[in-house]
Design a protein around this motif. Structure first.
Motif, short mmCIF file in Angstrom:
data_model
loop_
_atom_site.label_atom_id
_atom_site.label_comp_id
_atom_site.label_asym_id
_atom_site.label_seq_id
_atom_site.Cartn_x
_atom_site.Cartn_y
_atom_site.Cartn_z
N ALA A 38 -21.74 -13.51 -7.84
CA ALA A 38 -20.89 -12.93 -6.80
C ALA A 38 -21.49 -13.15 -5.42
O ALA A 38 -20.76 -13.46 -4.45
CB ALA A 38 -20.67 -11.45 -7.06
N GLU A 39 -22.79 -13.01 -5.31
CA GLU A 39 -23.45 -13.20 -4.02
C GLU A 39 -23.44 -14.66 -3.60
O GLU A 39 -23.22 -14.99 -2.42
CB GLU A 39 -24.86 -12.64 -4.10
N HIS A 40 -23.67 -15.55 -4.55
CA HIS A 40 -23.60 -16.98 -4.29
C HIS A 40 -22.21 -17.36 -3.77
O HIS A 40 -22.08 -18.06 -2.76
CB HIS A 40 -23.91 -17.74 -5.59
N GLU A 41 -21.18 -16.90 -4.46
CA GLU A 41 -19.81 -17.24 -4.07
C GLU A 41 -19.45 -16.65 -2.71
O GLU A 41 -18.72 -17.27 -1.93
CB GLU A 41 -18.84 -16.76 -5.14
N ALA A 42 -19.97 -15.47 -2.39
CA ALA A 42 -19.70 -14.87 -1.09
C ALA A 42 -20.23 -15.75 0.03
O ALA A 42 -19.57 -15.94 1.06
CB ALA A 42 -20.32 -13.48 -1.01
N VAL A 43 -21.43 -16.31 -0.16
CA VAL A 43 -22.02 -17.16 0.88
C VAL A 43 -21.27 -18.50 0.98
O VAL A 43 -21.07 -19.01 2.08
CB VAL A 43 -23.52 -17.39 0.60
N ARG A 44 -20.85 -19.03 -0.14
CA ARG A 44 -20.11 -20.30 -0.08
C ARG A 44 -18.71 -20.11 0.50
O ARG A 44 -18.20 -20.99 1.19
CB ARG A 44 -20.01 -20.91 -1.48
N ASP A 45 -18.10 -18.93 0.27
CA ASP A 45 -16.70 -18.73 0.64
C ASP A 45 -16.50 -17.93 1.91
O ASP A 45 -15.49 -18.10 2.61
CB ASP A 45 -15.95 -18.03 -0.49
N SER A 46 -17.44 -17.01 2.23
CA SER A 46 -17.22 -16.14 3.39
C SER A 46 -18.55 -15.88 4.11
O SER A 46 -18.98 -16.69 4.92
CB SER A 46 -16.54 -14.83 2.94
N VAL A 47 -19.22 -14.78 3.80
CA VAL A 47 -20.49 -14.51 4.48
C VAL A 47 -21.30 -13.50 3.69
O VAL A 47 -20.77 -12.55 3.12
CB VAL A 47 -20.25 -14.01 5.92
N GLY A 73 -32.11 -14.17 -5.86
CA GLY A 73 -31.52 -14.97 -6.93
C GLY A 73 -30.47 -15.92 -6.41
O GLY A 73 -30.49 -17.13 -6.72
N SER A 74 -29.53 -15.43 -5.61
CA SER A 74 -28.51 -16.31 -5.06
C SER A 74 -29.09 -17.23 -3.99
O SER A 74 -28.62 -18.36 -3.82
CB SER A 74 -27.35 -15.49 -4.48
N ARG A 75 -30.10 -16.76 -3.28
CA ARG A 75 -30.75 -17.65 -2.31
C ARG A 75 -31.32 -18.88 -3.01
O ARG A 75 -31.28 -20.00 -2.49
CB ARG A 75 -31.85 -16.88 -1.58
N ASP A 76 -31.83 -18.66 -4.23
CA ASP A 76 -32.39 -19.78 -4.99
C ASP A 76 -31.31 -20.72 -5.51
O ASP A 76 -31.46 -21.94 -5.44
CB ASP A 76 -33.24 -19.25 -6.15
N THR A 77 -30.21 -20.18 -6.03
CA THR A 77 -29.15 -21.07 -6.52
C THR A 77 -28.50 -21.83 -5.37
O THR A 77 -28.14 -23.00 -5.51
CB THR A 77 -28.08 -20.29 -7.30
N LEU A 78 -28.37 -21.19 -4.22
CA LEU A 78 -27.78 -21.84 -3.05
C LEU A 78 -28.66 -22.99 -2.57
O LEU A 78 -28.18 -24.10 -2.31
CB LEU A 78 -27.58 -20.82 -1.92
#
Length: 363
Positions: free
Chosen positions: A35-44, A225-230
């Motif tokens: 969810a956090e990964h998708e938020a950064v890719r899609d919005s903020v 975690g999402s910082r790493d996948t991003l």
């Protein structure tokens, strides 16, 4: 040794899952990594990255000291600009990677950002070389004095614009200004580690809570975690994993950041890197897309017709692609995109293909 706690720890202690990283107890996720990964890719989204170091270098010889200890061309920076750079040893091996800011208020004042847990070693390195070279500069480790948050995503500019008294829209990547953010005097740079548009905000440790709270109302809180996948989707290096002076010694040319090496300047490791640039490298950093089910992880072997030819340094399931991706080192002769290799996952060879990074479109 007890883990250091970021200044926002008590603010989100009941909302996040934590993990030790670089000597810090940091949030790894809030809602979920996906969810956090998708938020950064899609919005903020907003990250607490206060585990990063802050070293301030100033004085008449500050530019010379920074030039001699980082691989990029520091003299090319104007006040209010920053650059990505490597810190290398005499053999050209990367000790750390960093962002160097030439601060906006003066010609001879810099801030550079070592990776988590590296601030004291970087401080000692700068002080020791300053004294050895008899340079007139002041070096201060201000890591404990400053907090850092990163606002990242396609809607980041709008979010930062609402929170600050400055017009951030005209800023180019790497520009840094002083501005009030949520009423707090801060450094604001258009930088990040996600591949999306974004800003990193450095403010006093004891004033970071209103900054976080102002953004958290409209930005998704994100963990490491999402910082790493991003960053993995972008093919960005992770210190201590994709390079390490002890366990994974690599030059900038091997690690795919040869563009940070300014051979027309004089810095520690320059002569060794000039030789590498002339002779080429035997192994190079690549992206791999797995064509079979299985997630490659750090240390997994990369094989060609059953022979071990390299190893994985980072791997994950890409939330954007829905496919397993990896980063690692292979012989240069096998590094062309489209080359078919395999990764050994839990004792089984999984078909993989060398691909160009970033794995997704660079935003």
């Amino acid at each position: 040794m007890a883990l250091r706690k970021p200044p926002l720890y008590d603010v989100y202690a009941t909302d996040a899952t934590f993990t030790g990283f670089g000597g810090w107890d940091m949030p790894v996720e809030f809602e979920s990594i996906r969810a956090e990964h998708e938020a950064v890719r899609d919005s903020v989204g907003i990250f607490d990255v206060s585990h990063m170091g802050e070293i301030v270098v100033s004085g008449p010889d500050a530019t010379l000291l920074m030039q001699r200890l980082t691989s990029n061309d520091v003299e090319a920076l104007s006040p209010g600009e920053s650059q990505y750079s490597a810190i290398t040893d005499e053999s050209g091996v990367i000790v750390d990677d960093t962002i160097v800011y030439r601060l906006p208020e003066a010609e001879d004042r810099y801030l550079f950002v070592p990776n988590a847990g590296h601030d004291e070693a970087a401080y000692r390195r700068w002080v020791d070389h300053r004294d050895e070279w008899d340079l007139d500069s002041e070096v201060r480790n201000e890591t404990d004095a400053w907090a850092m948050v990163a606002v990242q995503g396609p809607d980041a500019a709008e979010a930062v614009d609402h929170a600050t008294d400055a017009d951030v829209a005209p800023l180019s990547w790497g520009d840094v200004i002083r501005a009030d953010v949520a009423g707090v005097g801060s450094l604001v740079s258009r930088t990040g580690y996600t591949g999306e548009d974004g800003f990193e905000i450095i403010c006093p440790t004891d004033e970071v809570e209103p900054v976080w709270s102002d953004f958290a109302a409209d930005c998704t809180p994100c963990g490491l975690g999402s910082r790493d996948t991003l960053r993995t989707e972008m093919g960005f290096l992770l210190s201590g994993q994709d390079f390490d002076p002890d366990s994974e010694p690599r030059t900038p040319y091997e690690a795919g950041i040869g563009w940070t090496v300014a051979l027309d300047t004089d810095f520690v490791g320059r002569d060794a890197l000039a030789t590498v640039a002339e002779e080429g490298v035997e192994e190079t950093f690549v992206g791999l897309l797995l064509r079979e089910r299985g997630i490659a992880r750090h240390g997994h072997e990369i094989v060609d017709d059953g022979d071990v030819v390299g190893h994985v340094t980072s791997g994950t399931m890409s939330p954007t692609l829905g496919e397993p991706i990896a980063l690692g080192y292979v012989p240069t002769s096998l590094s062309e995109p489209g080359t078919e290799l395999s990764v050994v996952v839990r004792g089984q060879e999984k078909r993989a293909e060398i691909v160009t990074t970033p794995f997704i479109e660079d935003n």
